[in-house]
Design a protein around this motif. Structure first.
Motif, PDB file in Angstrom:
ATOM      1  N   LEU A 278       0.831  -1.196   0.000  1.00 22.80           N
ATOM      2  CA  LEU A 278       0.000   0.000   0.000  1.00 22.80           C
ATOM      3  C   LEU A 278       0.873   1.256   0.000  1.00 22.80           C
ATOM      4  N   ASP A 279       0.399   2.274  -0.697  1.00 22.06           N
ATOM      5  CA  ASP A 279       1.041   3.586  -0.670  1.00 22.06           C
ATOM      6  C   ASP A 279       0.571   4.289   0.592  1.00 22.06           C
ATOM      7  N   MET A 280       1.373   4.257   1.640  1.00 21.54           N
ATOM      8  CA  MET A 280       0.949   4.764   2.933  1.00 21.54           C
ATOM      9  C   MET A 280       0.790   6.286   2.926  1.00 21.54           C
ATOM     10  N   VAL A 281       1.586   6.981   2.120  1.00 19.68           N
ATOM     11  CA  VAL A 281       1.454   8.440   2.055  1.00 19.68           C
ATOM     12  C   VAL A 281       0.076   8.813   1.523  1.00 19.68           C
ATOM     13  N   ARG A 282      -0.282   8.216   0.404  1.00 23.79           N
ATOM     14  CA  ARG A 282      -1.581   8.520  -0.198  1.00 23.79           C
ATOM     15  C   ARG A 282      -2.731   8.100   0.703  1.00 23.79           C
ATOM     16  N   LEU A 283      -2.578   6.935   1.366  1.00 25.21           N
ATOM     17  CA  LEU A 283      -3.640   6.440   2.225  1.00 25.21           C
ATOM     18  C   LEU A 283      -3.881   7.374   3.410  1.00 25.21           C
ATOM     19  N   LEU A 284      -2.824   7.758   4.101  1.00 24.52           N
ATOM     20  CA  LEU A 284      -2.993   8.624   5.271  1.00 24.52           C
ATOM     21  C   LEU A 284      -3.492  10.019   4.881  1.00 24.52           C
ATOM     22  N   GLU A 285      -3.007  10.548   3.776  1.00 24.04           N
ATOM     23  CA  GLU A 285      -3.476  11.858   3.339  1.00 24.04           C
ATOM     24  C   GLU A 285      -4.956  11.813   2.968  1.00 24.04           C
ATOM     25  N   SER A 286      -5.387  10.711   2.349  1.00 22.95           N
ATOM     26  CA  SER A 286      -6.793  10.572   1.976  1.00 22.95           C
ATOM     27  C   SER A 286      -7.690  10.514   3.208  1.00 22.95           C
ATOM     28  N   VAL A 287      -7.280   9.710   4.212  1.00 27.15           N
ATOM     29  CA  VAL A 287      -8.063   9.626   5.448  1.00 27.15           C
ATOM     30  C   VAL A 287      -8.046  10.965   6.175  1.00 27.15           C
ATOM     31  N   LYS A 288      -6.920  11.679   6.116  1.00 26.98           N
ATOM     32  CA  LYS A 288      -6.841  13.004   6.744  1.00 26.98           C
ATOM     33  C   LYS A 288      -7.874  13.948   6.139  1.00 26.98           C
ATOM     34  N   ARG A 289      -7.991  13.952   4.809  1.00 28.62           N
ATOM     35  CA  ARG A 289      -8.961  14.844   4.159  1.00 28.62           C
ATOM     36  C   ARG A 289     -10.388  14.502   4.579  1.00 28.62           C
ATOM     37  N   ASP A 290     -10.693  13.196   4.662  1.00 33.92           N
ATOM     38  CA  ASP A 290     -12.040  12.787   5.090  1.00 33.92           C
ATOM     39  C   ASP A 290     -12.308  13.227   6.528  1.00 33.92           C
ATOM     40  N   ALA A 291     -11.302  13.076   7.401  1.00 30.35           N
ATOM     41  CA  ALA A 291     -11.471  13.473   8.799  1.00 30.35           C
ATOM     42  C   ALA A 291     -11.637  14.980   8.912  1.00 30.35           C
ATOM     43  N   GLU A 292     -10.902  15.761   8.089  1.00 28.71           N
ATOM     44  CA  GLU A 292     -11.042  17.221   8.114  1.00 28.71           C
ATOM     45  C   GLU A 292     -12.439  17.644   7.655  1.00 28.71           C
ATOM     46  N   ALA A 293     -12.979  16.919   6.658  1.00 29.26           N
ATOM     47  CA  ALA A 293     -14.330  17.232   6.207  1.00 29.26           C
ATOM     48  C   ALA A 293     -15.344  16.976   7.311  1.00 29.26           C
ATOM     49  N   LEU A 294     -15.165  15.871   8.070  1.00 29.94           N
ATOM     50  CA  LEU A 294     -16.063  15.576   9.180  1.00 29.94           C
ATOM     51  C   LEU A 294     -15.900  16.596  10.302  1.00 29.94           C
ATOM     52  N   SER A 295     -14.675  17.020  10.528  1.00 30.09           N
ATOM     53  CA  SER A 295     -14.399  17.970  11.612  1.00 30.09           C
ATOM     54  C   SER A 295     -14.944  19.355  11.302  1.00 30.09           C
ATOM     55  N   GLY A 296     -14.901  19.748  10.038  1.00 25.47           N
ATOM     56  CA  GLY A 296     -15.359  21.088   9.679  1.00 25.47           C
ATOM     57  C   GLY A 296     -14.496  22.183  10.258  1.00 25.47           C
ATOM     58  N   GLY A 297     -13.204  21.917  10.405  1.00 25.43           N
ATOM     59  CA  GLY A 297     -12.278  22.921  10.906  1.00 25.43           C
ATOM     60  C   GLY A 297     -12.209  23.027  12.410  1.00 25.43           C
ATOM     61  N   ARG A 298     -12.878  22.135  13.142  1.00 23.93           N
ATOM     62  CA  ARG A 298     -12.887  22.222  14.595  1.00 23.93           C
ATOM     63  C   ARG A 298     -11.656  21.579  15.228  1.00 23.93           C
ATOM     64  N   HIS A 299     -10.891  20.818  14.446  1.00 23.30           N
ATOM     65  CA  HIS A 299      -9.717  20.125  14.981  1.00 23.30           C
ATOM     66  C   HIS A 299      -8.508  20.390  14.078  1.00 23.30           C
ATOM     67  N   THR A 300      -7.334  20.203  14.639  1.00 26.01           N
ATOM     68  CA  THR A 300      -6.095  20.274  13.872  1.00 26.01           C
ATOM     69  C   THR A 300      -5.622  18.847  13.606  1.00 26.01           C
ATOM     70  N   ILE A 301      -5.564  18.468  12.346  1.00 23.42           N
ATOM     71  CA  ILE A 301      -5.233  17.091  11.974  1.00 23.42           C
ATOM     72  C   ILE A 301      -3.970  17.108  11.114  1.00 23.42           C
ATOM     73  N   ARG A 302      -3.001  16.273  11.460  1.00 21.87           N
ATOM     74  CA  ARG A 302      -1.764  16.198  10.686  1.00 21.87           C
ATOM     75  C   ARG A 302      -1.325  14.760  10.501  1.00 21.87           C
ATOM     76  N   VAL A 303      -0.382  14.555   9.572  1.00 24.10           N
ATOM     77  CA  VAL A 303       0.121  13.226   9.213  1.00 24.10           C
ATOM     78  C   VAL A 303       1.620  13.177   9.473  1.00 24.10           C
ATOM     79  N   GLU A 304       2.085  12.070  10.058  1.00 23.22           N
ATOM     80  CA  GLU A 304       3.519  11.825  10.266  1.00 23.22           C
ATOM     81  C   GLU A 304       3.889  10.498   9.629  1.00 23.22           C
ATOM     82  N   LEU A 305       4.946  10.504   8.806  1.00 22.17           N
ATOM     83  CA  LEU A 305       5.440   9.274   8.176  1.00 22.17           C
ATOM     84  C   LEU A 305       6.910   9.119   8.498  1.00 22.17           C
ATOM     85  N   LYS A 306       7.232   8.111   9.337  1.00 23.67           N
ATOM     86  CA  LYS A 306       8.610   7.844   9.735  1.00 23.67           C
ATOM     87  C   LYS A 306       9.062   6.441   9.331  1.00 23.67           C
ATOM     88  N   GLU A 307       8.161   5.668   8.711  1.00 17.77           N
ATOM     89  CA  GLU A 307       8.469   4.303   8.310  1.00 17.77           C
ATOM     90  C   GLU A 307       8.485   4.222   6.776  1.00 17.77           C
TER      91      GLU A 307
END
Length: 434
Positions: A278-307
């Motif tokens: 799996l392309d982990m960068v694309r996967l995490l960024e995609s889930v991040k966008r979905d979570a931001e849409a659900l949040s509606g700007g109420r939370h700060t969401i970020r992605v970290e890739l160290k593996e």
């Protein structure tokens, strides 16, 4: 000390007699040697008596003797008597253990440190097909050759039981549990869970069938409600309000049915035919966008890739698990919270897929039950946020299908971390992004 003085006195007496006999003849040294020889003969005679008693008639009273030899024989006799009593007690205890094991309906097999079978009860003969005349002393994997059992046996991680069909009857389902004890010995227990297994299958089939049957009428109902909603401005206010509530509840029921169907598929389908790196960068960024849409700007969401390595698995299932964790973090953390989606190295060359938040946290008393179906920490709050109570159950089953496990670290007012722990065997190569 008194006995040693007595034996020393005997030795000196015989030596003195020898000297007394040899002195008139001018053979003092020969007389001394004769006296010492008599002492040696005496000790050899007592040693022969002791040996004969120990090898031929140790159950009887010891030979009578004076001095040190008598005390030695008496002590040996008392020691043997104590040992016989201890052995009898041990045989009696072992006999009771074997009798109780024979009365058990579960199979019990004792294995030595090499995995060779030493003893088993009659239930093991019935469920596993063991025969004393052929199998005693053989390695357990010579009998249970299923690759899953062989891997389980050699892994030496026996925290969870293993479910397999019986080696002599595939219609019988057994649950195997190994316990380490002593100097590397193992105790293998197997119990018949066929009835429980069938009940579980019936439950899964019932849930899947009911969920499938509910999906069609809910789809029809949702369609009509959507149509009526387009004319909401022409309805009386109280009807419009009721129409909106019906749409909300219909959507909630559709989400519940969808989650139930997904759980049923995860439990039944074990093929893994769609597993790929799996392309982990694309996967995490995609889930991040979905979570931001659900949040509606109420939370700060970020992605970290160290593996750098890619996870081998089903993209649809991993996305579902990660989305459930991320959406839960959005739903159950207050406004202004920080949420992190990370992919980082783990222990033993494995990797962690994590969702971390700094929200209210969870009381440790609830953590062991979080992955149960429909378990809610706060029922009122979960209903208000639109949760189905199946999200973490889905995550658990997805991870089980990927040889992984879910670990939860949380404390009240200290945030929560969900660790999806993947073994090294589930990682491959390097991702395109570093």
């Amino acid at each position: 000390m008194r006995l040693w003085k007595h034996e020393l006195g005997r030795l000196l007496l015989l030596a003195g007699l020898g000297l007394a006999v040899g002195w008139p003849l001018g053979e003092q040294w020969a007389g001394l040697a004769l006296g010492l020889a008599l002492s040696l003969v005496y000790h050899l005679y007592q040693l022969r008596r002791l040996h004969h008693w120990l090898t031929h008639d140790s159950q009887a009273e010891p030979p009578s003797a004076a001095g040190l030899w008598g005390d030695l024989m008496d002590r040996l006799y008392r020691y043997q008597k104590v040992q016989r009593i201890a052995q009898e007690r041990l045989r009696s205890t072992l006999g009771r253990i074997q009798e109780s094991s024979e009365a058990m309906r579960d199979s019990v097999v004792m294995l030595d440190r090499h995995g060779d079978m030493e003893w088993w009860n009659s239930a093991a003969s019935r469920l596993l097909g063991l025969q004393a005349s052929h199998d005693r002393g053989h390695h357990i994997t010579n009998l249970l050759r299923d690759p899953r059992f062989v891997e389980y046996f050699h892994a030496r991680d026996y925290r969870d039981p293993l479910t397999l069909p019986s080696p002599i009857d595939e219609r019988t389902v057994l649950e195997f549990q190994i316990t380490l004890y002593g100097d590397g010995e193992r105790l293998l227990m197997a119990r018949d869970i066929t009835r429980l297994h069938r009940l579980e299958e019936m439950r899964r089939d019932f849930v899947a069938n009911v969920s499938h049957e509910l999906r069609t009428p809910l789809t029809v109902l949702a369609g009509y409600l959507e149509t009526y909603a387009s004319f909401a401005d022409q309805l009386p206010p109280r009807f419009a309000r009721g129409l909106g509530q019906m749409q909300e509840q219909t959507t909630r029921m559709q989400n519940l049915v969808q989650d139930l169907l997904l759980l049923s598929r995860l439990e039944i389908d074990r093929s893994g035919s769609d597993h790929a790196p799996l392309d982990m960068v694309r996967l995490l960024e995609s889930v991040k966008r979905d979570a931001e849409a659900l949040s509606g700007g109420r939370h700060t969401i970020r992605v970290e890739l160290k593996e750098p390595r890619a996870l081998v698995g089903s993209e649809q299932e991993i996305r579902s698990a990660l989305s459930n964790l991320a959406f839960n973090a959005v739903r159950y953390t207050p406004e202004g919270s920080h949420i992190t989606l990370s992919w980082r190295p783990g222990p033993d060359h494995g990797a962690y897929l994590e969702v971390v938040d700094d929200g209210e946290g969870i009381d440790p008393v609830h953590v062991p039950r979080l992955t149960e179906r429909f378990y809610r920490v706060d029922k009122g709050r979960s209903t208000a946020t639109g949760g189905t109570g199946l999200g973490l159950a889905i995550v658990k089953h997805v991870l089980l299908r990927h040889d992984a496990r879910l670990e939860i670290d949380s404390r009240p007012r200290q945030g929560t971390t969900f660790h999806c722990c993947f073994p090294a065997t589930r990682l491959e190569g390097e991702t395109s992004a570093t």
